[in-house]
Every structure is written in C-alpha cells, then in structure tokens.
Scaffold this motif. Structure first.
Motif, PDB file in Angstrom:
ATOM      1  N   CYS A  28       0.832  -1.205   0.000  1.00  0.00           N
ATOM      2  CA  CYS A  28       0.000   0.000   0.000  1.00  0.00           C
ATOM      3  C   CYS A  28       0.866   1.255   0.000  1.00  0.00           C
ATOM      4  CB  CYS A  28      -0.927  -0.026   1.216  1.00  0.00           C
ATOM      5  SG  CYS A  28      -1.958   1.458   1.388  1.00  0.00           S
ATOM      6  N   PRO A  60      -6.382   3.209   5.710  1.00  0.00           N
ATOM      7  CA  PRO A  60      -6.046   2.136   4.760  1.00  0.00           C
ATOM      8  C   PRO A  60      -5.789   0.798   5.453  1.00  0.00           C
ATOM      9  CG  PRO A  60      -4.249   3.735   4.933  1.00  0.00           C
ATOM     10  CD  PRO A  60      -5.436   4.336   5.622  1.00  0.00           C
ATOM     11  N   THR A  63      -8.999  -1.002   5.702  1.00  0.00           N
ATOM     12  CA  THR A  63      -9.411  -1.638   4.444  1.00  0.00           C
ATOM     13  C   THR A  63      -8.718  -2.983   4.276  1.00  0.00           C
ATOM     14  OG1 THR A  63      -9.827   0.493   3.367  1.00  0.00           O
ATOM     15  CG2 THR A  63      -9.446  -1.403   1.931  1.00  0.00           C
ATOM     16  N   HIS A  81      -7.354  -4.994  -2.725  1.00  0.00           N
ATOM     17  CA  HIS A  81      -7.353  -4.410  -1.388  1.00  0.00           C
ATOM     18  C   HIS A  81      -6.268  -3.358  -1.246  1.00  0.00           C
ATOM     19  CE1 HIS A  81      -4.201  -7.331  -1.285  1.00  0.00           C
ATOM     20  NE2 HIS A  81      -4.031  -7.350   0.029  1.00  0.00           N
ATOM     21  N   ALA A  85      -7.005   0.525  -0.513  1.00  0.00           N
ATOM     22  CA  ALA A  85      -6.425   1.103   0.705  1.00  0.00           C
ATOM     23  C   ALA A  85      -5.697   2.395   0.363  1.00  0.00           C
ATOM     24  CB  ALA A  85      -5.472   0.108   1.360  1.00  0.00           C
ATOM     25  N   ALA A 193     -14.082   2.681   4.389  1.00  0.00           N
ATOM     26  CA  ALA A 193     -12.813   1.946   4.320  1.00  0.00           C
ATOM     27  C   ALA A 193     -13.004   0.489   4.706  1.00  0.00           C
ATOM     28  CB  ALA A 193     -11.786   2.615   5.236  1.00  0.00           C
TER      29      ALA A 193
END
Length: 339
Positions: A28, A60, A63, A81, A85, A193
């Motif tokens: 991420c 994030p 998420t 995902h 995020a 989220a």
C-alpha cells in the motif's frame, strides 16, 4: 503472515495489527508513493512532505484488515485491497490538506503543516490532485459498488466539514447535530474503508453492514478522543497545537459539556470566547481549568468508550480469528490515546 502475540494496550494492539498486515501495508505504501508522482515537481515535493510526516495510516489499514477478515486472499493478480487502501488514504490526505487551510493550522503530526511550508494555494491544489488520484484508483478497481461507497463517503466528508463551519461558534448546537458533524467529517470514511473490504471479498450484505457499523463506531470514538485531546494532551504527544479547536471556535463535546455544566459566569465566559470569538492570551488557560472542573474530558471519553464497545460488538458476526481479535483490540487504541 505473522500471527502476533497477545497484546495489552491499544498502541501495542495497533502495532500487532500493522505487523500482521506488514506485506499488505508495504504494498500500500509503495502504491501511495507511486501514485503521488507527477511531472509537476511541486506535487511530489509536497507529497514527500506528507509521507515524511508519518501517521499511522489507520484508514487504509482498516481496508486491508477488513478484506482479510472477510477471507480475501491476495495474489499476483489479486491486489484490489491494496489499490483501495491507497485510495482511502488519498481521500483522507486530501481532506487534511484542505482542512489545514480552512483551519489555518501550522502543525500536522508534530511537523509544520503543508500549508505552512508550501502555502495555501499549493495545499488546496495538491489536495484536489489527490482527490482526482483517488477516483482514478476507484475506476481502476472496476467495481461500481466500490465507487458508490467511496464516492458517497467523499461527499459526506465535505458535507460534514461544511456543517462544522455552519455550527462553529454556536453554543446552542444540540448534541445530535455535533454527532452528525463528526459522523460526516470522520466516521463516514472509516465506515467506507471497512465496507469495501467486504465488497471485494464478495461477502453478503449482512457482513458489509457489520463492517460499516464497525467503521462508523470506531470513527466516532476516534473523533471524540481527538476532540478531548485538544484540551487535554501535551502538544508533543498530540502532534498539533493544543487549543486549536478553542481558538477556531469549534463546537466539540468537551466545550458543550463544560458549557452545559457550568455556572452562569462560566457560560458567559464560553459565550465570549467561543460564541463571539473574543479571546485574550489568558483565556485558553481558563478554558482548560473549566474543562477540568466540569469533568468534560471524562464525559467525552465515556461517550467514546460507548462507541468503541459498539465497534467491537459489530465484529461478532464474524468467526473468531487472529485478525478479528487484533481489529477488536485495536479499537482500544482510540480511547487509550487520551488516557
């Protein structure tokens, strides 16, 4: 994935959740840095300032955690995902950039805010850029349901910020209206989220709603504690100037609780400093004393605990698992920050 050990205390629980999702969070973070790149030099420069400021990236993280809770299994071609995020973080960061301009903030996470370093115009425009990036990420995901949830949350955040401006300085604001403000400005993105994690895992509507409730209640607790910290925290711990909400005339639960519990003289003080915005250098100290005398911080934290308990209860529809336990324990972090 590391399973993490039994934790004690919210901060340790949050660290354990971060460790459990370490690979996903690294992916991420890479996506965030990559998507902040632009041929316009000021954009990555301001982006680097934001990244350097750190932050727990709780939204994030939620998420990623929610997707895993719902059984989403990542793979080389299964990284939805991660993209979502990053999208959530861009929405959040864009709102922070805009908020700091509106609030004329000079600190963010203990460092000079972006508007203090780069100016208001740059902060607003880069905030717009990040909003645009977030919608590119939604489009890349390809799910109209995901776009509906995240774009809806973006609109709700803007409504919450406008509503906060409308009730600013108004000590007659009902508790229900104040809670509506913090739902819009904070809890709506927490809810979205979490909910998109269930969507990409193709779970039933009941699971979506459970994660929506988890995120909503967690977000409400988080913002209540933030409002308490503005009157109770050490500036170095808080990461922003203590008393910012006071100086801006924001209506928060600590102020409402102190005003409603105060004497006639106390209410006259609040009407002058918050209602009319007539403040002297000594007024913050007196406000802090009144907040302490009336137990307004404890009132706020007690309300936050109610929301935190509701968040944990919302997870009970999911089978017991390590990720569920870590998510439940992380909720305590929101309250522990003020204890």
């Amino acid at each position: 994935m590391p399973s993490g050990g039994k934790t004690s205390g919210g901060e340790n629980a949050l660290s354990a959740l971060l460790a459990f999702l370490k690979d996903d969070m690294h992916a991420c973070n890479r996506a965030i840095v990559e998507r902040m790149q632009s041929p316009v030099p000021l954009i990555p420069q301001l982006g680097a300032h934001l990244v350097a400021a750190g932050g727990k990236r709780l939204r994030p993280l939620l998420t990623l955690a929610s997707a895993r809770l719902c059984g989403y299994e990542p793979g080389p071609d299964r990284q939805r995902h991660v993209g979502l995020a990053a999208c959530v973080e861009f929405i959040h960061t864009a709102t922070l950039l805009h908020d700091d301009v509106v609030d004329e903030s000079v600190l963010r996470r203990g460092l000079a805010s972006a508007n203090a370093v780069f100016g208001n115009k740059a902060s607003v425009l880069v905030g717009d850029f990040l909003f645009a990036r977030s919608f590119q990420l939604m489009t890349a995901d390809g799910s109209l349901r995901v776009m509906e949830i995240l774009s809806g949350a973006s609109a709700t955040i803007a409504e919450g910020e406008v509503l906060q401006m409308v009730v600013q300085n108004d000590l007659s604001t009902p508790m229900e209206r104040y809670l509506e403000v913090i739902h819009g400005k904070t809890a709506a993105l927490f809810a979205a989220a979490c909910r998109v994690g269930a969507v990409i895992a193709e779970r039933c509507e009941a699971d979506e709603l459970a994660l929506d409730a988890f995120g909503t209640n967690l977000g409400m607790a988080f913002q209540l504690v933030d409002d308490a910290l503005d009157y109770a925290a050490d500036q170095a711990v808080l990461g922003k100037t203590v008393g910012d909400d006071f100086r801006e005339g924001k209506i928060t639960l600590p102020v409402l609780a102190a005003y409603n519990a105060g004497s006639a003289d106390d209410r006259s003080f609040w009407e002058r400093v918050i209602g009319r915005g007539e403040q002297t250098d000594e007024d913050l100290s007196h406000a802090l004393a009144l907040i302490a005398q009336t137990g307004a911080i404890q009132t706020t934290i007690d309300r936050a605990r109610q929301y935190a308990d509701a968040a944990v209860d919302a997870l009970k529809v999911f089978p017991e698992s390590e990720i569920r336990r870590l998510m439940a324990e992380t909720v305590q972090f929101t309250v522990d920050r003020a204890c």
